[in-house]
Design an enzyme around this catalytic site. Structure first.
Site, PDB file in Angstrom:
ATOM      1  N   HIS A   1      -8.288 -27.542  56.423  1.00  0.00           N
ATOM      2  CA  HIS A   1      -7.090 -28.510  56.168  1.00  0.00           C
ATOM      3  C   HIS A   1      -6.255 -28.073  55.207  1.00  0.00           C
ATOM      4  O   HIS A   1      -6.470 -27.239  54.208  1.00  0.00           O
ATOM      5  CB  HIS A   1      -7.748 -30.035  55.798  1.00  0.00           C
ATOM      6  CG  HIS A   1      -8.442 -30.527  56.787  1.00  0.00           C
ATOM      7  ND1 HIS A   1      -8.747 -32.152  56.624  1.00  0.00           N
ATOM      8  CD2 HIS A   1      -9.307 -30.272  57.759  1.00  0.00           C
ATOM      9  CE1 HIS A   1      -9.544 -32.479  57.440  1.00  0.00           C
ATOM     10  NE2 HIS A   1      -9.892 -31.479  58.402  1.00  0.00           N
TER      11      HIS A   1
ATOM     12  N   GLU B   1      -4.707 -29.517  52.673  1.00  0.00           N
ATOM     13  CA  GLU B   1      -5.048 -29.849  51.358  1.00  0.00           C
ATOM     14  C   GLU B   1      -6.091 -28.584  50.707  1.00  0.00           C
ATOM     15  O   GLU B   1      -5.999 -28.288  49.646  1.00  0.00           O
ATOM     16  CB  GLU B   1      -5.611 -31.023  51.071  1.00  0.00           C
ATOM     17  CG  GLU B   1      -4.422 -32.148  51.678  1.00  0.00           C
ATOM     18  CD  GLU B   1      -4.833 -32.570  53.144  1.00  0.00           C
ATOM     19  OE1 GLU B   1      -4.449 -33.859  53.252  1.00  0.00           O
ATOM     20  OE2 GLU B   1      -5.276 -31.749  53.889  1.00  0.00           O
TER      21      GLU B   1
ATOM     22  N   CYS C   1      -7.925 -36.958  54.212  1.00  0.00           N
ATOM     23  CA  CYS C   1      -9.279 -37.571  54.892  1.00  0.00           C
ATOM     24  C   CYS C   1      -9.979 -37.548  53.786  1.00  0.00           C
ATOM     25  O   CYS C   1     -10.057 -37.219  52.560  1.00  0.00           O
ATOM     26  CB  CYS C   1      -9.417 -36.261  55.966  1.00  0.00           C
ATOM     27  SG  CYS C   1     -10.103 -34.903  55.256  1.00  0.00           S
TER      28      CYS C   1
ATOM     29  N   CYS D   1     -10.731 -34.095  52.135  1.00  0.00           N
ATOM     30  CA  CYS D   1      -9.868 -33.380  50.908  1.00  0.00           C
ATOM     31  C   CYS D   1      -9.752 -34.518  49.881  1.00  0.00           C
ATOM     32  O   CYS D   1      -9.432 -33.725  48.767  1.00  0.00           O
ATOM     33  CB  CYS D   1      -8.354 -33.557  51.941  1.00  0.00           C
ATOM     34  SG  CYS D   1      -8.526 -32.243  53.176  1.00  0.00           S
TER      35      CYS D   1
END
Length: 147
Positions: free
Chosen positions: A46, A48, A76, A79
């Site tokens: 992801h 992040e 999410c 993260c």
């Protein structure tokens, strides 16, 4: 946040969900990332997570004290957990994530008082621009599938 949008555009250009993130410390970008789940075939790739990893590598410490993460989308749970683990003091994000959001859209990881660290949050920065990128991306996917 403009830099996070640039990262999100890179993700879209690679066929990834257009999420971008940058970590800033003392006015300098120390980490960048955009979604790479499909490219890397990695469920943790992801924006992040990539930006946090790069930032930790840049400063030589997993604790990102004094840093701010700018992201185009509400994080999410994974993260958000990484932000808590990194002792990140501040998060700024654009659009809410009604499917996976961990800042209250689905679950509230970032304000959970059970954790020993909480992240200060600023929501809705360049929300429209972030949302438009998402809408365009998913509209394009639907059009490709219908052909």
């Amino acid at each position: 946040m403009q830099e996070a949008l640039i990262e999100a555009e890179k993700a879209a250009a690679a066929g990834e969900v257009p999420v971008g993130a940058v970590v800033v410390l003392e006015g300098q970008i120390i980490g960048r990332g955009h979604n790479r789940k499909e490219c890397d075939q990695d469920p943790t790739a992801h924006a992040e997570i990539i930006a946090l990893r790069e930032a930790a590598d840049t400063v030589g410490n997993w604790r990102l004290l004094g840093a701010t993460l700018y992201c185009t989308l509400e994080p999410c749970p994974m993260c958000a957990g990484a932000m808590i683990q990194a002792r990140l003091p501040r998060l700024v994000y654009g659009s809410h994530d009604i499917r996976f959001g961990a800042d209250g859209s689905i679950v509230d990881v970032l304000r959970n008082e059970s954790f020993n660290h909480r992240v200060a949050i600023t929501r809705g920065v360049l929300e429209e621009e972030s949302g438009v990128l998402m809408q365009q991306f998913f509209r394009s996917l639907r059009e490709k599938r219908s052909k």
